[in-house]
Design a protein around this motif. Sequence first.
Motif, PDB file in Angstrom:
ATOM      1  N   MET A   1       0.821  -1.197   0.000  1.00  0.00           N
ATOM      2  CA  MET A   1       0.000   0.000   0.000  1.00  0.00           C
ATOM      3  C   MET A   1       0.865   1.261   0.000  1.00  0.00           C
ATOM      4  N   ASP A   2       2.050   1.165   0.640  1.00  0.00           N
ATOM      5  CA  ASP A   2       2.926   2.335   0.686  1.00  0.00           C
ATOM      6  C   ASP A   2       3.475   2.688  -0.694  1.00  0.00           C
ATOM      7  N   THR A   3       3.722   1.689  -1.533  1.00  0.00           N
ATOM      8  CA  THR A   3       4.211   1.994  -2.880  1.00  0.00           C
ATOM      9  C   THR A   3       3.120   2.670  -3.704  1.00  0.00           C
ATOM     10  N   ILE A   4       1.891   2.219  -3.529  1.00  0.00           N
ATOM     11  CA  ILE A   4       0.784   2.867  -4.243  1.00  0.00           C
ATOM     12  C   ILE A   4       0.635   4.302  -3.759  1.00  0.00           C
ATOM     13  N   ALA A   5       0.778   4.511  -2.461  1.00  0.00           N
ATOM     14  CA  ALA A   5       0.681   5.860  -1.905  1.00  0.00           C
ATOM     15  C   ALA A   5       1.816   6.746  -2.419  1.00  0.00           C
ATOM     16  N   ARG A   9       1.269  10.062  -4.641  1.00  0.00           N
ATOM     17  CA  ARG A   9       1.766  11.388  -4.255  1.00  0.00           C
ATOM     18  C   ARG A   9       2.385  12.101  -5.455  1.00  0.00           C
ATOM     19  N   VAL A  10       3.217  11.376  -6.184  1.00  0.00           N
ATOM     20  CA  VAL A  10       3.868  11.963  -7.358  1.00  0.00           C
ATOM     21  C   VAL A  10       2.826  12.328  -8.416  1.00  0.00           C
ATOM     22  N   LEU A  11       1.884  11.428  -8.661  1.00  0.00           N
ATOM     23  CA  LEU A  11       0.840  11.701  -9.650  1.00  0.00           C
ATOM     24  C   LEU A  11      -0.038  12.880  -9.241  1.00  0.00           C
ATOM     25  N   ALA A  12      -0.276  13.043  -7.949  1.00  0.00           N
ATOM     26  CA  ALA A  12      -1.076  14.182  -7.481  1.00  0.00           C
ATOM     27  C   ALA A  12      -0.370  15.493  -7.789  1.00  0.00           C
ATOM     28  N   TRP A  13       0.944  15.537  -7.530  1.00  0.00           N
ATOM     29  CA  TRP A  13       1.698  16.757  -7.824  1.00  0.00           C
ATOM     30  C   TRP A  13       1.752  17.037  -9.330  1.00  0.00           C
ATOM     31  N   SER A  52      -5.024  23.182  -1.082  1.00  0.00           N
ATOM     32  CA  SER A  52      -5.336  21.920  -0.404  1.00  0.00           C
ATOM     33  C   SER A  52      -4.218  20.891  -0.592  1.00  0.00           C
ATOM     34  N   VAL A  53      -3.642  20.820  -1.778  1.00  0.00           N
ATOM     35  CA  VAL A  53      -2.558  19.857  -2.014  1.00  0.00           C
ATOM     36  C   VAL A  53      -1.302  20.276  -1.245  1.00  0.00           C
ATOM     37  N   ILE A  54      -1.006  21.554  -1.234  1.00  0.00           N
ATOM     38  CA  ILE A  54       0.166  22.027  -0.493  1.00  0.00           C
ATOM     39  C   ILE A  54      -0.004  21.743   0.992  1.00  0.00           C
ATOM     40  N   LEU A  55      -1.183  22.028   1.539  1.00  0.00           N
ATOM     41  CA  LEU A  55      -1.426  21.741   2.954  1.00  0.00           C
ATOM     42  C   LEU A  55      -1.405  20.247   3.242  1.00  0.00           C
ATOM     43  N   PHE A  56      -1.930  19.462   2.320  1.00  0.00           N
ATOM     44  CA  PHE A  56      -1.971  18.011   2.517  1.00  0.00           C
ATOM     45  C   PHE A  56      -0.570  17.450   2.717  1.00  0.00           C
ATOM     46  N   PHE A  57       0.371  17.915   1.929  1.00  0.00           N
ATOM     47  CA  PHE A  57       1.725  17.382   2.024  1.00  0.00           C
ATOM     48  C   PHE A  57       2.591  18.147   3.021  1.00  0.00           C
ATOM     49  N   ALA A  58       2.204  19.354   3.402  1.00  0.00           N
ATOM     50  CA  ALA A  58       3.003  20.125   4.351  1.00  0.00           C
ATOM     51  C   ALA A  58       2.699  19.747   5.798  1.00  0.00           C
ATOM     52  N   LEU A  59       1.458  19.409   6.078  1.00  0.00           N
ATOM     53  CA  LEU A  59       1.075  19.089   7.450  1.00  0.00           C
ATOM     54  C   LEU A  59       1.445  17.655   7.793  1.00  0.00           C
ATOM     55  N   ARG A  60       2.000  17.481   8.988  1.00  0.00           N
ATOM     56  CA  ARG A  60       2.322  16.124   9.436  1.00  0.00           C
ATOM     57  C   ARG A  60       1.075  15.424   9.945  1.00  0.00           C
ATOM     58  N   GLN A  61       0.198  16.170  10.574  1.00  0.00           N
ATOM     59  CA  GLN A  61      -1.053  15.612  11.074  1.00  0.00           C
ATOM     60  C   GLN A  61      -2.192  16.466  10.553  1.00  0.00           C
ATOM     61  N   GLY A  62      -3.386  15.927  10.581  1.00  0.00           N
ATOM     62  CA  GLY A  62      -4.548  16.689  10.156  1.00  0.00           C
ATOM     63  C   GLY A  62      -4.689  16.771   8.654  1.00  0.00           C
ATOM     64  N   LYS A  63      -4.536  15.662   7.975  1.00  0.00           N
ATOM     65  CA  LYS A  63      -4.635  15.642   6.521  1.00  0.00           C
ATOM     66  C   LYS A  63      -6.073  15.512   6.029  1.00  0.00           C
ATOM     67  N   THR A  64      -7.017  15.324   6.933  1.00  0.00           N
ATOM     68  CA  THR A  64      -8.396  15.139   6.517  1.00  0.00           C
ATOM     69  C   THR A  64      -8.993  16.430   5.970  1.00  0.00           C
ATOM     70  N   VAL A  65      -8.726  17.552   6.612  1.00  0.00           N
ATOM     71  CA  VAL A  65      -9.280  18.827   6.155  1.00  0.00           C
ATOM     72  C   VAL A  65      -8.745  19.203   4.767  1.00  0.00           C
ATOM     73  N   VAL A 116      -6.992  14.940  -9.005  1.00  0.00           N
ATOM     74  CA  VAL A 116      -6.109  15.253  -7.876  1.00  0.00           C
ATOM     75  C   VAL A 116      -6.607  14.618  -6.581  1.00  0.00           C
ATOM     76  N   PRO A 117      -7.884  14.801  -6.169  1.00  0.00           N
ATOM     77  CA  PRO A 117      -8.311  14.117  -4.947  1.00  0.00           C
ATOM     78  C   PRO A 117      -8.336  12.600  -5.079  1.00  0.00           C
ATOM     79  N   VAL A 118      -8.500  12.105  -6.297  1.00  0.00           N
ATOM     80  CA  VAL A 118      -8.436  10.648  -6.504  1.00  0.00           C
ATOM     81  C   VAL A 118      -7.031  10.155  -6.181  1.00  0.00           C
ATOM     82  N   PHE A 119      -6.013  10.912  -6.611  1.00  0.00           N
ATOM     83  CA  PHE A 119      -4.638  10.527  -6.311  1.00  0.00           C
ATOM     84  C   PHE A 119      -4.279  10.772  -4.842  1.00  0.00           C
ATOM     85  N   LEU A 120      -4.972  11.685  -4.183  1.00  0.00           N
ATOM     86  CA  LEU A 120      -4.719  11.932  -2.762  1.00  0.00           C
ATOM     87  C   LEU A 120      -5.368  10.882  -1.869  1.00  0.00           C
ATOM     88  N   LEU A 121      -6.253  10.083  -2.425  1.00  0.00           N
ATOM     89  CA  LEU A 121      -6.990   9.108  -1.625  1.00  0.00           C
ATOM     90  C   LEU A 121      -6.057   8.060  -1.004  1.00  0.00           C
TER      91      LEU A 121
END
Length: 178
Positions: A1-5, A9-13, A52-65, A116-121
């Motif tokens: 699952m980590d490789t897919i993630a 991540r790369v595809l989202a960017w 949203s993408v910048i915050l998703f990858f910048a925050l260590r916790q709280g990625k749901t928002v 983008v949100p599909v790749f962030l899933l």
Amino acid sequence: MDTIASISRVLAWVTLVITTAFQCLAMYGIYTGNSEFSIFPMAVATVLMAVSVILFFALRQGKTVPFLMAVGAAVLFIVVAVMIKNEFTVHMGADGTDMGITSWRMVYRHLSPVLVPVFLLAPWVVYRVDRKVEKEYAKKEQPDSYLDLGDFQLSRLEEQEEPAPAKRSVRDRLRKSR
């Protein structure tokens, strides 16, 4: 699952950069053209998706928002794409070319930010699983009581036969009070 993630991540960017470029070009074309169409919803959706993408990858916790912000931006992109398709209908140009937004152009130009949100899933799911594991581990490792004074021994205090000498200011105050 980590490789897919990791791949997601790369595809989202990559998707974010490409779709932001398409949206900026579309906003520039609409703004410089003689169109009555407002670019404000498209600009809001583009900025919201990027933040949203910048915050998703910048925050260590709280990625749901940030993930929910990306989903909201994707819904806004769907609305904007339908509005653009209705505004710029397909017609034949003076030189015989198709003008306007066809369904295919709408999909790859204005609906591609929905990816983008599909790749962030996948990274979000990995984050949620890791958080649950951390919470379970912390629950198992917590002490029985935070007020437990097992290491503190009263006998240490009783063993001191001589009290520590008083400070000079305390001695002076005691002397003045007598």
